[in-house]
Design a protein around this motif. Structure first.
Motif, PDB file in Angstrom:
ATOM      1  N   SER A  10      59.215 -34.382 -19.125  1.00 20.49           N
ATOM      2  CA  SER A  10      57.671 -34.765 -19.604  1.00 20.49           C
ATOM      3  C   SER A  10      57.623 -36.390 -19.714  1.00 20.49           C
ATOM      4  N   PRO A  11      56.511 -37.030 -19.322  1.00 27.00           N
ATOM      5  CA  PRO A  11      56.647 -38.287 -19.367  1.00 27.00           C
ATOM      6  C   PRO A  11      56.565 -38.927 -20.973  1.00 27.00           C
ATOM      7  N   ASP A  59      55.220 -19.775 -23.417  1.00 32.14           N
ATOM      8  CA  ASP A  59      55.149 -21.414 -22.817  1.00 32.14           C
ATOM      9  C   ASP A  59      56.007 -22.370 -23.633  1.00 32.14           C
ATOM     10  N   VAL A  60      57.081 -21.867 -24.360  1.00 31.43           N
ATOM     11  CA  VAL A  60      57.967 -22.781 -25.027  1.00 31.43           C
ATOM     12  C   VAL A  60      59.474 -21.986 -24.676  1.00 31.43           C
ATOM     13  N   ALA A  61      60.278 -22.949 -24.499  1.00 36.68           N
ATOM     14  CA  ALA A  61      61.699 -22.309 -24.345  1.00 36.68           C
ATOM     15  C   ALA A  61      62.525 -23.387 -24.892  1.00 36.68           C
ATOM     16  N   PHE A  62      63.871 -22.945 -24.939  1.00 34.90           N
ATOM     17  CA  PHE A  62      65.019 -23.755 -25.357  1.00 34.90           C
ATOM     18  C   PHE A  62      66.169 -23.193 -24.625  1.00 34.90           C
ATOM     19  N   ALA A  63      67.008 -24.203 -24.468  1.00 36.56           N
ATOM     20  CA  ALA A  63      68.661 -23.825 -23.763  1.00 36.56           C
ATOM     21  C   ALA A  63      69.623 -24.598 -24.615  1.00 36.56           C
ATOM     22  N   VAL A  64      70.582 -23.860 -24.760  1.00 37.44           N
ATOM     23  CA  VAL A  64      71.823 -24.365 -25.329  1.00 37.44           C
ATOM     24  C   VAL A  64      73.128 -24.426 -24.373  1.00 37.44           C
ATOM     25  N   LEU A  89      61.975 -26.937 -23.679  1.00 34.59           N
ATOM     26  CA  LEU A  89      60.990 -27.086 -22.526  1.00 34.59           C
ATOM     27  C   LEU A  89      59.407 -26.468 -22.899  1.00 34.59           C
ATOM     28  N   ARG A  90      58.655 -26.933 -22.373  1.00 33.11           N
ATOM     29  CA  ARG A  90      57.196 -26.367 -22.401  1.00 33.11           C
ATOM     30  C   ARG A  90      56.552 -26.196 -21.045  1.00 33.11           C
ATOM     31  N   LYS A  91      55.791 -25.020 -21.085  1.00 33.93           N
ATOM     32  CA  LYS A  91      55.306 -24.807 -19.386  1.00 33.93           C
ATOM     33  C   LYS A  91      54.043 -25.530 -19.343  1.00 33.93           C
ATOM     34  N   VAL A  92      53.907 -26.503 -18.491  1.00 36.65           N
ATOM     35  CA  VAL A  92      52.770 -27.288 -18.054  1.00 36.65           C
ATOM     36  C   VAL A  92      52.341 -26.936 -16.906  1.00 36.65           C
ATOM     37  N   ASP A  93      51.075 -26.483 -16.834  1.00 40.06           N
ATOM     38  CA  ASP A  93      50.695 -26.303 -15.254  1.00 40.06           C
ATOM     39  C   ASP A  93      51.389 -25.227 -14.696  1.00 40.06           C
ATOM     40  N   ALA A  94      52.167 -24.262 -15.363  1.00 41.49           N
ATOM     41  CA  ALA A  94      52.794 -23.214 -14.744  1.00 41.49           C
ATOM     42  C   ALA A  94      54.199 -23.659 -14.405  1.00 41.49           C
ATOM     43  N   ARG A  95      54.640 -24.588 -14.783  1.00 43.89           N
ATOM     44  CA  ARG A  95      55.763 -25.259 -14.596  1.00 43.89           C
ATOM     45  C   ARG A  95      56.749 -25.531 -15.839  1.00 43.89           C
ATOM     46  N   TRP A  96      58.227 -25.078 -15.997  1.00 40.01           N
ATOM     47  CA  TRP A  96      58.773 -25.540 -17.018  1.00 40.01           C
ATOM     48  C   TRP A  96      59.232 -27.004 -16.953  1.00 40.01           C
ATOM     49  N   THR A  97      58.667 -27.813 -18.087  1.00 38.56           N
ATOM     50  CA  THR A  97      58.908 -29.155 -18.144  1.00 38.56           C
ATOM     51  C   THR A  97      59.871 -29.550 -19.416  1.00 38.56           C
ATOM     52  N   ILE A  98      60.922 -30.518 -19.263  1.00 39.30           N
ATOM     53  CA  ILE A  98      61.737 -30.703 -20.320  1.00 39.30           C
ATOM     54  C   ILE A  98      60.989 -31.647 -21.147  1.00 39.30           C
ATOM     55  N   VAL A  99      60.877 -31.332 -22.379  1.00 39.99           N
ATOM     56  CA  VAL A  99      60.395 -32.293 -23.478  1.00 39.99           C
ATOM     57  C   VAL A  99      61.214 -32.714 -24.444  1.00 39.99           C
ATOM     58  N   HIS A 100      62.477 -32.427 -24.634  1.00 40.96           N
ATOM     59  CA  HIS A 100      63.178 -32.732 -25.535  1.00 40.96           C
ATOM     60  C   HIS A 100      64.791 -32.482 -24.905  1.00 40.96           C
ATOM     61  N   GLU A 101      65.703 -33.400 -25.119  1.00 38.44           N
ATOM     62  CA  GLU A 101      67.124 -33.198 -24.812  1.00 38.44           C
ATOM     63  C   GLU A 101      67.891 -33.640 -26.018  1.00 38.44           C
ATOM     64  N   HIS A 102      68.832 -33.122 -26.393  1.00 38.76           N
ATOM     65  CA  HIS A 102      69.755 -33.649 -27.464  1.00 38.76           C
ATOM     66  C   HIS A 102      71.290 -33.435 -27.082  1.00 38.76           C
ATOM     67  N   HIS A 103      71.971 -34.594 -26.730  1.00 39.48           N
ATOM     68  CA  HIS A 103      73.357 -34.336 -26.387  1.00 39.48           C
ATOM     69  C   HIS A 103      74.104 -34.739 -27.640  1.00 39.48           C
ATOM     70  N   SER A 104      75.589 -33.896 -27.828  1.00 41.58           N
ATOM     71  CA  SER A 104      76.234 -34.243 -28.881  1.00 41.58           C
ATOM     72  C   SER A 104      77.805 -34.058 -28.136  1.00 41.58           C
ATOM     73  N   VAL A 105      78.900 -34.384 -28.761  1.00 35.15           N
ATOM     74  CA  VAL A 105      80.149 -34.337 -28.676  1.00 35.15           C
ATOM     75  C   VAL A 105      81.127 -34.089 -29.660  1.00 35.15           C
ATOM     76  N   PRO A 106      82.096 -33.218 -29.685  1.00 30.23           N
ATOM     77  CA  PRO A 106      82.730 -32.695 -30.815  1.00 30.23           C
ATOM     78  C   PRO A 106      83.475 -34.132 -31.352  1.00 30.23           C
ATOM     79  N   THR A 107      83.680 -34.207 -32.690  1.00 28.47           N
ATOM     80  CA  THR A 107      84.048 -35.495 -33.240  1.00 28.47           C
ATOM     81  C   THR A 107      85.728 -35.001 -33.636  1.00 28.47           C
ATOM     82  N   GLY A 108      86.055 -33.816 -33.771  1.00 27.64           N
ATOM     83  CA  GLY A 108      87.417 -33.438 -34.116  1.00 27.64           C
ATOM     84  C   GLY A 108      88.380 -32.919 -32.975  1.00 27.64           C
TER      85      GLY A 108
END
Length: 108
Positions: A10-11, A59-64, A89-108
């Motif tokens: 998403s923009p 119209d809304v989804a998430f993946a881990v 993700l959010r469905k926009v105009d019948a297409r799944w669009t990524i609206v949020h990403e969160h990256h992390s790494v283990p600290t231990g």
């Protein structure tokens, strides 16, 4: 292939990342994080999905996911990195669009 990566975002995307900036807003800021990522790589980077779980509504989804990311050091030796990824993700105009990403790494 940065244009292919950006094509499904998403923009007004928001991303939380491991290296600074810890929060990026908008497609241009997101693209700049890829510039930073590739500027410190010594060679091609392989991403391997170890585990992926998806929950989707109409119209809304998430993946881990758990990913393995492999780079090479200056001597050509593999440098493994385990990464956790959450994508909203959010469905926009019948297409799944990524609206949020969160990256992390283990600290231990």
């Amino acid at each position: 292939d940065l244009p292919a990566i950006l094509a499904h975002h998403s923009p007004d995307l928001r991303m939380f990342d491991v290296p600074p900036p810890f929060e990026s807003r908008g497609l241009e800021a997101y693209a700049q994080t890829w510039d930073l990522f590739y500027s410190v790589q010594h060679g091609p980077v392989a991403f391997e999905i170890d585990r992926l779980e998806i929950v989707a509504g109409d119209d809304v989804a998430f993946a881990v996911a758990h990913l393995h990311c492999a780079d090479e050091d200056a001597d050509g030796q593999p440098v493994p990195l385990d990464v956790r990824l959450t994508v909203g993700l959010r469905k926009v105009d019948a297409r799944w669009t990524i609206v949020h990403e969160h990256h992390s790494v283990p600290t231990g």
